[in-house]
Design a protein around this motif. Structure first.
Motif, PDB file in Angstrom:
ATOM      1  N   GLY A   1       0.229  -1.131   0.157  1.00 55.86           N
ATOM      2  CA  GLY A   1       0.281  -0.044   0.143  1.00 55.86           C
ATOM      3  C   GLY A   1       0.956   1.281   0.268  1.00 55.86           C
ATOM      4  O   GLY A   1       0.128   2.594  -0.291  1.00 55.86           O
ATOM      5  N   ALA A   2       1.803   1.239   0.297  1.00 57.76           N
ATOM      6  CA  ALA A   2       3.326   2.614   0.858  1.00 57.76           C
ATOM      7  C   ALA A   2       3.355   3.127  -0.556  1.00 57.76           C
ATOM      8  O   ALA A   2       3.479   4.053  -1.097  1.00 57.76           O
ATOM      9  N   VAL A   3       3.448   1.869  -1.481  1.00 59.40           N
ATOM     10  CA  VAL A   3       4.001   2.193  -2.962  1.00 59.40           C
ATOM     11  C   VAL A   3       2.665   2.059  -3.996  1.00 59.40           C
ATOM     12  O   VAL A   3       2.875   2.072  -5.063  1.00 59.40           O
ATOM     13  N   GLY A   4       1.536   2.185  -3.546  1.00 59.59           N
ATOM     14  CA  GLY A   4       0.316   2.103  -3.742  1.00 59.59           C
ATOM     15  C   GLY A   4      -0.310   0.953  -4.639  1.00 59.59           C
ATOM     16  O   GLY A   4      -0.952   1.281  -6.158  1.00 59.59           O
ATOM     17  N   TRP A   5      -0.120  -0.075  -4.305  1.00 62.86           N
ATOM     18  CA  TRP A   5      -0.630  -0.773  -4.814  1.00 62.86           C
ATOM     19  C   TRP A   5      -1.281  -1.299  -3.808  1.00 62.86           C
ATOM     20  O   TRP A   5      -1.698  -1.649  -2.409  1.00 62.86           O
ATOM     21  N   GLU A   6      -2.442  -2.689  -4.212  1.00 65.84           N
ATOM     22  CA  GLU A   6      -3.279  -2.964  -3.699  1.00 65.84           C
ATOM     23  C   GLU A   6      -3.239  -4.357  -3.291  1.00 65.84           C
ATOM     24  O   GLU A   6      -3.424  -5.215  -4.912  1.00 65.84           O
ATOM     25  N   MET A   7      -3.827  -4.794  -2.278  1.00 68.20           N
ATOM     26  CA  MET A   7      -3.858  -6.881  -2.205  1.00 68.20           C
ATOM     27  C   MET A   7      -4.723  -7.129  -2.612  1.00 68.20           C
ATOM     28  O   MET A   7      -5.963  -6.295  -2.157  1.00 68.20           O
ATOM     29  N   VAL A   8      -4.727  -8.007  -3.310  1.00 69.35           N
ATOM     30  CA  VAL A   8      -6.674  -8.405  -3.758  1.00 69.35           C
ATOM     31  C   VAL A   8      -6.626  -9.834  -3.037  1.00 69.35           C
ATOM     32  O   VAL A   8      -8.354 -10.150  -3.250  1.00 69.35           O
ATOM     33  N   GLU A   9      -5.687 -10.691  -2.873  1.00 71.84           N
ATOM     34  CA  GLU A   9      -5.822 -11.838  -2.356  1.00 71.84           C
ATOM     35  C   GLU A   9      -5.218 -12.608  -1.214  1.00 71.84           C
ATOM     36  O   GLU A   9      -3.792 -12.214  -1.149  1.00 71.84           O
ATOM     37  N   VAL A  10      -6.042 -12.961  -0.220  1.00 71.96           N
ATOM     38  CA  VAL A  10      -4.863 -13.707   0.998  1.00 71.96           C
ATOM     39  C   VAL A  10      -5.818 -14.405   1.128  1.00 71.96           C
ATOM     40  O   VAL A  10      -6.847 -14.710   1.440  1.00 71.96           O
ATOM     41  N   LYS A  11      -4.419 -15.711   0.588  1.00 74.74           N
ATOM     42  CA  LYS A  11      -5.160 -17.251   1.417  1.00 74.74           C
ATOM     43  C   LYS A  11      -3.809 -18.314   2.012  1.00 74.74           C
ATOM     44  O   LYS A  11      -2.815 -17.697   1.543  1.00 74.74           O
ATOM     45  N   GLY A  12      -3.930 -18.924   2.910  1.00 74.32           N
ATOM     46  CA  GLY A  12      -3.622 -19.924   3.184  1.00 74.32           C
ATOM     47  C   GLY A  12      -3.282 -21.301   2.936  1.00 74.32           C
ATOM     48  O   GLY A  12      -4.825 -21.710   1.948  1.00 74.32           O
ATOM     49  N   MET A  13      -2.636 -21.237   2.875  1.00 73.03           N
ATOM     50  CA  MET A  13      -2.512 -22.732   2.723  1.00 73.03           C
ATOM     51  C   MET A  13      -2.440 -24.495   3.529  1.00 73.03           C
ATOM     52  O   MET A  13      -2.313 -24.520   4.678  1.00 73.03           O
ATOM     53  N   ARG A  14      -3.280 -24.907   2.930  1.00 71.44           N
ATOM     54  CA  ARG A  14      -3.983 -26.637   4.104  1.00 71.44           C
ATOM     55  C   ARG A  14      -4.040 -27.924   3.167  1.00 71.44           C
ATOM     56  O   ARG A  14      -3.450 -27.786   2.404  1.00 71.44           O
TER      57      ARG A  14
END
Length: 188
Positions: free
Chosen positions: A163-176
């Motif tokens: 976010g500090a460089v102007g990017w947005e995170m669109v998905e966070v997933k955990g591995m199971r």
């Protein structure tokens, strides 16, 4: 068994959901011996493999002689080096928290499209138990000391850095693991 080999099919399936179709360009940051690079090359992607270890790049070249490799870090890339997508899989957990912002800024500068990051979460269960204690100290799947708990990165910290460089995170997933120990790995 090599944990990265076991994780690779799951990582590739997740990555393909976010990459444009081949022959798009992909920068594989921290490529190591080329497990991900090889999979992407086999799928028809135009991959550049970046790693600070010349010995690991030699391993990669022995497996994939036609691979394009760069011995260095993402921070050392010339400003004109840009790629359609950047993959940073199992890399950020080896950085110090003080170098994470510069790393993220360099990744953002090198990417024209999508950045995919995969890392061990700094949490008691996901990070310490599943990322350090079991694989390094109990099962011996990784050399002891591969991960340091303090260097593991929380998703919120990555989101803040991008976010500090102007990017947005669109998905966070955990591995199971599905199907018990030795079962299939999935994101979800």
């Amino acid at each position: 068994p090599n944990p990265l080999l076991a994780m690779n099919p799951c990582r590739v399936r997740f990555l393909l959901r976010h990459l444009p179709p081949p022959p798009a360009t992909v920068l594989d940051v921290g490529c190591g011996g080329g497990i991900l690079t090889g999979s992407l090359l086999n799928l028809g992607y135009d991959v550049t493999s970046l790693d600070p270890s010349s010995s690991l790049l030699q391993v990669l070249k022995s497996r994939h002689p036609s691979a394009t490799t760069i011995n260095g870090t993402v921070e050392s890339l010339p400003p004109s080096s840009t790629y359609g997508s950047v993959a940073c899989l199992e890399v950020v957990e080896h950085l110090s928290t003080s170098t994470l912002p510069a790393f993220v800024a360099a990744v953002a500068d090198a990417c024209e499209g999508t950045v995919v990051v995969s890392s061990v979460d700094r949490s008691p269960i996901g990070g310490y138990l599943k990322g350090i204690l079991l694989p390094e100290r109990v099962l011996g799947l990784l050399p002891a000391g591969t991960h340091e708990y303090e260097k593991l990165v929380r998703p919120a910290e990555l989101e803040e850095a991008f976010g500090a460089v102007g990017w947005e995170m669109v998905e966070v997933k955990g591995m199971r693991v599905v199907g018990g120990l030795g079962g299939e790995l999935r994101f979800g």
